[in-house]
Design an enzyme around this catalytic site. Sequence first.
Site, PDB file in Angstrom:
ATOM      1  N   LYS A 179       5.111  -8.420  30.036  1.00  0.00           N
ATOM      2  CA  LYS A 179       3.920  -7.775  30.475  1.00  0.00           C
ATOM      3  C   LYS A 179       2.874  -8.610  30.628  1.00  0.00           C
ATOM      4  O   LYS A 179       2.510  -9.278  29.507  1.00  0.00           O
ATOM      5  CB  LYS A 179       3.700  -6.556  29.706  1.00  0.00           C
ATOM      6  CG  LYS A 179       4.671  -5.356  29.637  1.00  0.00           C
ATOM      7  CD  LYS A 179       4.485  -4.304  28.493  1.00  0.00           C
ATOM      8  CE  LYS A 179       4.422  -4.752  27.165  1.00  0.00           C
ATOM      9  NZ  LYS A 179       4.357  -4.015  26.066  1.00  0.00           N
TER      10      LYS A 179
ATOM     11  N   THR B 181      -7.430   2.015  27.502  1.00  0.00           N
ATOM     12  CA  THR B 181      -6.023   1.192  27.642  1.00  0.00           C
ATOM     13  C   THR B 181      -5.130   1.278  26.313  1.00  0.00           C
ATOM     14  O   THR B 181      -4.314   0.807  26.454  1.00  0.00           O
ATOM     15  CB  THR B 181      -6.089  -0.157  28.037  1.00  0.00           C
ATOM     16  OG1 THR B 181      -7.027  -0.871  27.518  1.00  0.00           O
ATOM     17  CG2 THR B 181      -6.897  -0.026  29.568  1.00  0.00           C
TER      18      THR B 181
ATOM     19  N   GLY C 243      -2.624   1.997  23.848  1.00  0.00           N
ATOM     20  CA  GLY C 243      -1.434   2.861  23.924  1.00  0.00           C
ATOM     21  C   GLY C 243      -0.572   2.724  24.956  1.00  0.00           C
ATOM     22  O   GLY C 243       0.577   3.209  25.011  1.00  0.00           O
ATOM     23  N   THR C 244      -1.024   1.694  26.026  1.00  0.00           N
ATOM     24  CA  THR C 244      -0.323   1.558  27.261  1.00  0.00           C
ATOM     25  C   THR C 244       1.082   0.891  26.815  1.00  0.00           C
ATOM     26  O   THR C 244       2.066   1.100  27.385  1.00  0.00           O
ATOM     27  CB  THR C 244      -1.284   0.645  28.273  1.00  0.00           C
ATOM     28  OG1 THR C 244      -1.652  -0.420  27.716  1.00  0.00           O
ATOM     29  CG2 THR C 244      -2.136   1.364  29.093  1.00  0.00           C
ATOM     30  N   GLY C 245       1.093  -0.048  25.907  1.00  0.00           N
ATOM     31  CA  GLY C 245       2.469  -0.834  25.885  1.00  0.00           C
ATOM     32  C   GLY C 245       3.318   0.200  25.033  1.00  0.00           C
ATOM     33  O   GLY C 245       4.562   0.159  25.746  1.00  0.00           O
ATOM     34  N   CYS C 246       3.084   1.064  24.140  1.00  0.00           N
ATOM     35  CA  CYS C 246       3.955   2.064  23.643  1.00  0.00           C
ATOM     36  C   CYS C 246       4.422   3.040  24.499  1.00  0.00           C
ATOM     37  O   CYS C 246       5.651   3.409  24.814  1.00  0.00           O
ATOM     38  CB  CYS C 246       3.003   2.823  22.406  1.00  0.00           C
ATOM     39  SG  CYS C 246       2.457   1.986  21.308  1.00  0.00           S
TER      40      CYS C 246
END
Length: 503
Positions: free
Chosen positions: A205, A238, A240-243
């Site tokens: 990412k 933003t 928590g976007t990865g989870c």
Amino acid sequence: MAYFYPLPSSLPNLRFLHLKAMQDDKVSKVRVPHVLTVAGSDSGAGAGIQADLKACAARGVYCSTVITAVTAQNTVGVQGVNIVPEDFVAEQLRSILSDMPPNVVKTGMLPSTGIVKTLCQSLKEFPVQALVVDPVMVSTSGHTLAGPSILDSFREELLPMADIVTPNLKETSALLGGVPLETISDMRSAAKAIHDIGPRNVLVKGGDLPASLDAVDVFYDGNDFYEFRSSRIMTPNTHGTGCTLATTVAAELAKGSQMLSAVKVAKRYVEAALSYSKNIVIGGGRQGPMDHLLKLKSNVQRRPFDPCDLFLYAVTDSRMNKKWGRSIVDAVKAAIEGGASTIQLREKEVETSDFLEAAKACLKICRVHGVPLLINDRIDVALASDADGVHIGQSDMPAHFARALLGPEKIIGVSCKTPEQAQQAWIDGADYIGSGGVYPTNTKENNKTIGLDGLKTVCLSSKLPVVAIGGIGMSNAQAVMELGVPNLKGLLLCLLCLIGNVY
Ligand SMILES: Cc1ncc(COP(=O)(O)OP(=O)(O)O)c(N)n1
Ligand SMILES: Cc1nc(C(=O)O)sc1CCOP(=O)(O)O
Ligand SMILES: [Mg+2]
């Protein structure tokens, strides 16, 4: 102007096919797609277990949880971490895996080597359909959630079992012993190097890539690289976007999607959620959470694109509108009464202001009946009227620009006559393909007829749902649907032309 006959009398075969498809689908028990998330709790509920539960709920997937750590955190940062003892993580895993086996396991914060080993052991004992690993190491506020001691167990045990691993740039660098990552070319090399460790697919990412304006993620499946580009959404929300991205990939896999489509859908969902939550205010810190359940908001009236909506796709025709002296709105009403499941306004000859007024009026009717309204060619009219999307051809604006202009939520259909065009439509972010002319048509000049064989070739070359177009009517509809390719979802009928030409 277009005039649509009510379907029961004019197209009984289509009704029959529809009913038959519904009967074939009938099952006595409903299989619920299920993701187990093995992750840490975030008291602020923007990331971790809480984000995973909300993402699964938003995507219509059941989510069970194994908690590896309890964190005290908010929009300012992480104030404390309490690691759950390894044997109690094992007990939670056993509870879930032995009784309610998930389709997919997704991992987030795994704060100790012992927990990683316990998880790998459990997955060997209770194998699942897919394992999605988000190798969480550092919170966005800079707090370490899993230290460098974890890296060996990631590399030696967890990653070789993973179907996909989704590191951000810092995690990618850490997994590869600290390599610098500054360009998309560096990301590609890193994705390949991580793939060599053992996971079947890698998504690096690039949200933190300094020089790039767009957010670019690099996906590598061991053979091919794919770049996912999206414009940056300027928002502090933003966290928590990865989870959420990893959990949405897991949710889509649990529903039965292939990996590449799961990643694509997950990217679009995160983008949509970010865009809907860009102005919300929760907490006084630098980084707020996003709103996963955007679909519940009252101002989001459109239901998401469903390929079944392509089943009976009706298109208006400006010349016929003139000839029959009926308004576009009347034509759309008649089409919906007749059973149309999607409406496309294809008005090549009307003034822009008239087109816009007609689109706004048709949208009101379509919304009442839950039928998507698409605009042919005119992205400006689709934007101004807030229609559900557009249909564009090979000589119209390229689909990736249309996607950038319309955002992730709108429907985009692209006309394709060849597998190469279908492949490009998929890469560009289209939702469906219109493929034809299946038969000769009078509605479009100089149009190449590709026949049933051409239609089948396009369908087989793509993962996208397809609607067949061109010269389709009562006499040949059944033959088209009986091609028997699963992604051929429906027929496009320009009904007035059929009245002129066939009936
Ligand atoms: C569903 C669907 N498929 C194909 C077309 C044709 O679009 P295009 O190639 O851009 O041609 P025009 O319709 O603009 O003349 C379509 N309209 N709808
Ligand atoms: C608008 C259009 N596009 C086509 C394509 O092949 O891309 S065929 C077509 C005409 C569809 O109308 P009818 O059902 O009257 O043939
Ligand atoms: Mg066009």
